[in-house]
Design a protein around this motif. Structure first.
Motif, short mmCIF file in Angstrom:
data_model
loop_
_atom_site.label_atom_id
_atom_site.label_comp_id
_atom_site.label_asym_id
_atom_site.label_seq_id
_atom_site.Cartn_x
_atom_site.Cartn_y
_atom_site.Cartn_z
N GLY A 166 34.07 47.28 38.23
CA GLY A 166 35.45 47.60 37.89
C GLY A 166 36.26 46.40 37.50
O GLY A 166 37.47 46.35 37.74
N LEU A 167 35.60 45.41 36.85
CA LEU A 167 36.27 44.17 36.48
C LEU A 167 36.19 43.95 34.98
O LEU A 167 35.27 44.44 34.31
CB LEU A 167 35.62 42.98 37.19
N ASN A 168 37.14 43.24 34.45
CA ASN A 168 37.14 42.84 33.04
C ASN A 168 37.03 41.32 32.95
O ASN A 168 37.65 40.60 33.73
CB ASN A 168 38.43 43.28 32.34
N ASP A 196 44.46 29.83 38.33
CA ASP A 196 45.06 30.77 37.39
C ASP A 196 45.85 31.81 38.18
O ASP A 196 45.30 32.47 39.07
CB ASP A 196 43.98 31.45 36.55
N THR A 197 47.13 31.95 37.87
CA THR A 197 47.97 32.88 38.63
C THR A 197 47.68 34.33 38.28
O THR A 197 48.04 35.23 39.05
CB THR A 197 49.45 32.59 38.37
N ASP A 198 47.06 34.60 37.14
CA ASP A 198 46.88 35.97 36.68
C ASP A 198 45.44 36.47 36.78
O ASP A 198 45.19 37.67 36.58
CB ASP A 198 47.33 36.10 35.22
N ALA A 199 44.48 35.60 37.04
CA ALA A 199 43.08 36.01 37.04
C ALA A 199 42.29 35.19 38.06
O ALA A 199 42.70 34.11 38.47
CB ALA A 199 42.47 35.84 35.65
N THR A 200 41.16 35.73 38.47
CA THR A 200 40.21 35.01 39.31
C THR A 200 39.25 34.26 38.40
O THR A 200 38.66 34.85 37.49
CB THR A 200 39.43 35.99 40.19
N VAL A 201 39.12 32.96 38.62
CA VAL A 201 38.26 32.14 37.77
C VAL A 201 36.91 31.96 38.44
O VAL A 201 36.82 31.59 39.61
CB VAL A 201 38.91 30.76 37.51
N VAL A 259 41.42 39.51 41.30
CA VAL A 259 40.76 40.15 42.44
C VAL A 259 41.48 39.73 43.71
O VAL A 259 41.60 38.54 44.00
CB VAL A 259 39.28 39.75 42.50
N ASP A 260 41.95 40.71 44.49
CA ASP A 260 42.81 40.37 45.61
C ASP A 260 42.28 40.84 46.96
O ASP A 260 43.04 40.94 47.91
CB ASP A 260 44.22 40.94 45.38
#
Length: 290
Positions: free
Chosen positions: A121-123, A93-98, A151-152
């Protein structure tokens, strides 16, 4: 596949209450990828964990309260305990950590795990459950609450991993003997220790002209994800994205790596492989182990 990742942050701080939450971080630039136990019933008990890296801070991991009724219902002790699997995927997923968690059909709703991730601090932006022959797969996508992006940094990725494993041992104490963390933090330690020399496998192959694929399989240990990324970046190799799997006592990682925007040449592949083998095969009784 995922785009290049942002800065690496080392020095994990976790705070002990009923869940884990991230405290202040010291961020320093470096490219990056993509816990419980016997408790005292009268007062909280904490374990201090210092990672191998000189730049790392002290990590506080709470010992979870022993639970008799595990989430999803009581389990027959005579049942065969399935292998716990936690997958952290930065590629799909390019927009989120799976994140995907599997423990046979025993995990239940994972509400406490979701709440613990929020305290980091995550959604949780989307979630689904599916069944196959290996059990019930709980799969959800997470983003950073302040940016809405995946998450980066490796510090927070390791915090996610440790939070999930801590909750698994807390609400499913029967998983303790199946996880490396059970040796220090669980109710029941693993019956056998993994032979690191036998368990460690490394391969590096080209993944197009601009990057290589590094595969690492080894005995799991707390802080492993942080240390792997640090070792790689210490020799100026960029970690662009990847996947980190915790499968019982083993950890399996796939990293997309590059050197100056190109695939890693053979001599540098040997340097990288030797550096990783040297670290991974060190005795677990050293200061870096827990």
């Amino acid at each position: 596949m995922a785009v290049a990742m942002a800065a690496c942050s080392l020095g994990l701080h976790l705070c002990a209450d009923n869940s884990l939450r991230a405290l202040e971080k010291t961020i320093w630039g470096a490219p990056v990828l993509k816990v419980s136990s016997i408790s005292d019933t009268t007062k909280p008990c904490y374990i201090l964990h210092k990672t191998r890296l000189s730049s790392s801070r002290i990590t506080i991991i709470p010992r979870a309260t022993a639970v008799t009724d595990v989430e999803g219902g009581n389990q027959d002790e005579t049942d065969t305990v399935p292998t716990p699997v936690v997958i952290i995927d930065q590629d799909s997923d390019t927009d989120a950590t799976v994140v995907e968690i599997t423990f046979g059909d025993r995990l239940g709703a994972l509400l406490d795990t979701m709440n613990a991730l929020k305290n980091l601090g995550l959604n949780v932006v989307k979630a689904n459950v599916y069944l196959d022959s290996s059990g019930k797969h709980n799969k959800f996508a997470i983003t950073k609450a302040d940016t809405g992006r995946k998450v980066d940094d490796s510090e927070l990725l390791e915090a996610v991993r440790m939070t999930i494993l801590n909750n698994m041992i807390q609400y499913h104490p029967e998983s303790s003997a199946q996880l490396a963390l059970g040796a220090a933090f669980g109710l029941v330690p693993p019956k056998e220790q993994v032979d690191v020399d036998i368990a460690t496998h490394l391969t590096i192959s080209d993944d197009g002209p601009d990057r290589s694929l590094l595969y690492v399989e080894t005995a799991d240990r707390p802080g492993l994800l942080l240390d792997l990324v640090q070792i790689i970046t210490d020799i100026n190799i960029a970690v662009e994205s990847g996947e980190f799997d915790t499968e019982g006592l083993l950890a399996k990682a796939k990293f997309h790596v590059s050197y100056k925007g190109k695939a890693i040449i053979k001599p540098l592949q040997e340097v990288l492989a030797n550096s990783l083998r040297y670290y991974l095969r060190r005795p677990s009784t050293e200061e870096s182990s827990f």
